[in-house]
Motif scaffolding. Structure first.
Motif, PDB file in Angstrom:
ATOM      1  N   GLU A   1       0.814  -1.211   0.000  1.00 42.28           N
ATOM      2  CA  GLU A   1       0.000   0.000   0.000  1.00 42.28           C
ATOM      3  C   GLU A   1       0.851   1.267   0.000  1.00 42.28           C
ATOM      4  OE1 GLU A   1      -2.997   0.014   3.005  1.00 42.28           O
ATOM      5  OE2 GLU A   1      -3.558  -2.063   2.649  1.00 42.28           O
ATOM      6  N   GLN A   2       2.150   1.127   0.174  1.00 47.39           N
ATOM      7  CA  GLN A   2       2.997   2.324   0.171  1.00 47.39           C
ATOM      8  C   GLN A   2       3.299   2.752  -1.260  1.00 47.39           C
ATOM      9  OE1 GLN A   2       7.084   2.042   1.272  1.00 47.39           O
ATOM     10  NE2 GLN A   2       7.150   4.066   2.209  1.00 47.39           N
TER      11      GLN A   2
ATOM     12  N   GLN B   1       1.281  -6.035   8.607  1.00 44.98           N
ATOM     13  CA  GLN B   1       0.220  -5.795   7.635  1.00 44.98           C
ATOM     14  C   GLN B   1      -0.354  -7.110   7.119  1.00 44.98           C
ATOM     15  OE1 GLN B   1       1.392  -3.171   4.497  1.00 44.98           O
ATOM     16  NE2 GLN B   1      -0.576  -3.227   3.456  1.00 44.98           N
TER      17      GLN B   1
ATOM     18  N   GLU C   1       4.640   3.718   7.676  1.00 44.22           N
ATOM     19  CA  GLU C   1       3.672   2.695   7.284  1.00 44.22           C
ATOM     20  C   GLU C   1       3.201   1.909   8.498  1.00 44.22           C
ATOM     21  OE1 GLU C   1       2.251   1.488   3.996  1.00 44.22           O
ATOM     22  OE2 GLU C   1       2.503   3.655   4.155  1.00 44.22           O
TER      23      GLU C   1
END
Length: 568
Positions: free
Chosen positions: A97-98, A517, A544
């Motif tokens: 997602e970064q 994550q 993050e």
């Protein structure tokens, strides 16, 4: 820059060829004193500065060999000049997602930390860690630059969310870090797009334009560089060279009597011609010498462009001739030309532009030959096919760079094909190179939504690094493999991989963030929070980790404290 020049840079003497000047070339960088001073004052006095100009006029040289050394001489704190090049050494699937362009920028600003530390950091947190105060508690200025913002503003299908998001991230960083002085270089053709993004954010900025050189400045700069190299009678030689570069040939039927001179001097063409003739030991700079040298140069560049884009050499050559023959806006853009040249891709045209052979037409609908001085050598190359040069053979390192460049540019199919060709090369790539190429194939598969294939590539790359004892690299690939398996629905195998990775990543906050994550994705929120909290205890810049932890907490709060149970 074409590979043949990189390989023989030591024979180009006072000229750098078509590559930009760097800090090590400062003693050869002349003719831009006033512009350097203007840029330094703008960068020092304004929070955001845009340095713009056409491709090849010397923006990168002005920054790297002019402004940065000048600020450093004053004792200013200047980060390494930033650039954008996606790096498979930190697989995309670890932190999916970064923004990968954020990672690329921070890696160039702080190359000593990447990829072991820093990939999971935001621009704002990175800059906070680099803030310093003086003895009175006031923030010291921090100078940062992103060179060549074009990858954020042009792409086959538009800029895309990640590219635009990095611009927004940088503008937010200006608001949050009053000591930051940011400089962005951009081609004038993209300046309006960048202005709109800045205006939408309400950020004030200053613009500095760099253009072609006046003839007197070009002669003075060239003479000083020639004198540095010990060339006899540097001023007359410089005058002849600059006149040759300025010459616009007349129609073939009327001969040289109709030749004219351009009002300004193209810096890229001046450096290219100077490097070509110096490498050949020529000091006469006769017209025939220049034409022949440029014809050989064009042959080399077209060979390399065709090889980079995996098309026949005749394709870019024919399109370039049409651009020259049109005289005005020239050859149409790829979409308009698709019927005749189905292989003339968006990226190929932009590579010709990056190699300083074409420029956008004034109306923005086509391309023209960049400089009329190239017309005659281009015609000679077409009329005499035997004028050809053989580029240096592709190396594995060349393939890696070209594949990464295509990936960054937004051409995944081309990036993948170069990676596969490198893996099939003879002699074969070394284990580390093979692992990097295989990881790149994993990234490409993951990004196109094929996580099972990505997991297989990451597993293969991990085995290669395990064999050479690179435990840190193996850990990154194990996390990427597990993340991919989760997306492919292979929960049991993914959890096994996370357990294997957990024992290897104690000192790497980005990898532990990736594990947290992944645990969250399989519903083990409390375990994920435990991992992420441990990351933030040791590294408050793990952006993050903080972002994901906050999302998990918000979900648990909305579920009224019903924490999913289970141990991984």
């Amino acid at each position: 820059m074409s590979r043949n020049f990189v390989g023989r840079a030591h024979r180009t003497g006072p000229f750098v060829g078509a590559r930009p000047f760097g800090a090590r070339d400062r003693h050869l960088f002349h003719g831009r004193t006033a512009t350097v001073n203007t840029l330094v004052e703008a960068w020092s006095g304004t929070r955001l500065t845009l340095l713009h100009g056409d491709a090849g006029v010397g923006k990168t040289s002005l920054l790297r060999a002019g402004a940065v050394p000048a600020l450093t001489d004053r004792g200013a704190r200047v980060l390494p000049v930033g650039h954008l090049l996606l790096d498979p050494a930190f697989p995309s699937a670890v932190l999916p997602e970064q923004n990968p362009f954020t990672r690329a920028l921070l890696a160039s600003w702080n190359p000593g930390e990447f990829p072991t530390h820093g990939p999971g950091t935001s621009t704002t947190d990175f800059l906070r860690d680099h803030e310093r105060t003086d003895r009175y508690g006031r923030q010291r200025p921090l100078f940062a630059a992103l060179d060549q913002t074009e990858p954020l503003l042009r792409a086959p299908d538009g800029p895309g969310p990640h590219r635009a998001a990095l611009v927004d991230e940088l503008l937010v960083a200006l608001d949050e870090h009053p000591g930051l002085h940011l400089l962005l270089t951009v081609r004038t053709e993209h300046l309006a797009d960048l202005r709109r993004m800045i205006a939408a954010h309400g950020t004030d900025h200053t613009e500095v334009r760099v253009g072609a050189l006046p003839p007197d400045s070009a002669v003075h700069a060239t003479a000083r560089a020639l004198d540095t190299a010990g060339v006899r009678r540097p001023l007359p030689v410089a005058e002849r060279l600059v006149e040759e570069v300025r010459t616009v040939p007349g129609p073939p039927a009327r001969g040289a009597d109709t030749a004219a001179l351009t009002e300004t001097v193209d810096p890229a063409l001046l450096q290219t011609v100077g490097a070509l003739l110096y490498a050949e030991g020529s000091d006469a700079f006769a017209a025939d010498d220049v034409d022949h040298a440029l014809a050989v140069h064009l042959s080399l560049v077209l060979e390399e462009v065709a090889a980079e884009h995996l098309v026949p050499r005749d394709l870019p050559h024919a399109w370039l001739r049409r651009a020259a023959a049109a005289g005005g806006p020239g050859a149409p853009p790829p979409a308009a030309d698709g019927v005749r040249d189905p292989d003339l891709t968006w990226g190929l045209v932009h590579t010709l532009q990056d190699r300083h052979l074409v420029a956008p037409g004034a109306d923005g609908t086509g391309y023209r030959l960049r400089h009329p001085r190239l017309t005659r050598p281009l015609a000679d190359l077409a009329a005499h096919p035997r004028i050809e040069a053989t580029p240096e053979p592709w190396t594995i390192a060349d393939r890696v760079v070209v594949a990464r460049r295509a990936h960054t540019r937004g051409e995944p199919d081309l990036a993948g094909e170069h990676a596969r060709r490198a893996l099939r090369a003879t002699p074969p790539p070394r284990p580390r190179e093979r692992a990097l190429l295989t990881s790149l194939l994993g990234d490409l598969a993951f990004e196109r939504g094929d996580p099972a294939v990505a997991a297989a590539y990451y597993a293969e790359a991990a085995e290669l690094l395990e064999a050479v004892g690179d435990g840190t690299g193996v850990a990154r690939l194990l996390v990427a493999q597990s993340s991919s398996r989760l997306q492919a629905g292979q929960r049991a195998a993914a959890l096994d991989g996370l357990r294997a990775a957990a024992g290897r990543v104690h000192g790497d906050p980005s990898l532990r963030t990736g594990i947290g994550q992944a645990l969250w994705r399989v519903g083990q929120s409390q375990s994920a929070l435990d991992v992420l909290d441990s990351v933030l205890v040791g590294d408050r810049s793990a952006s993050e980790a903080r972002r994901i932890r906050n999302r998990i907490r918000a979900e648990l709060t909305s579920a009224r404290g019903l924490t999913p149970r289970g141990s991984w």
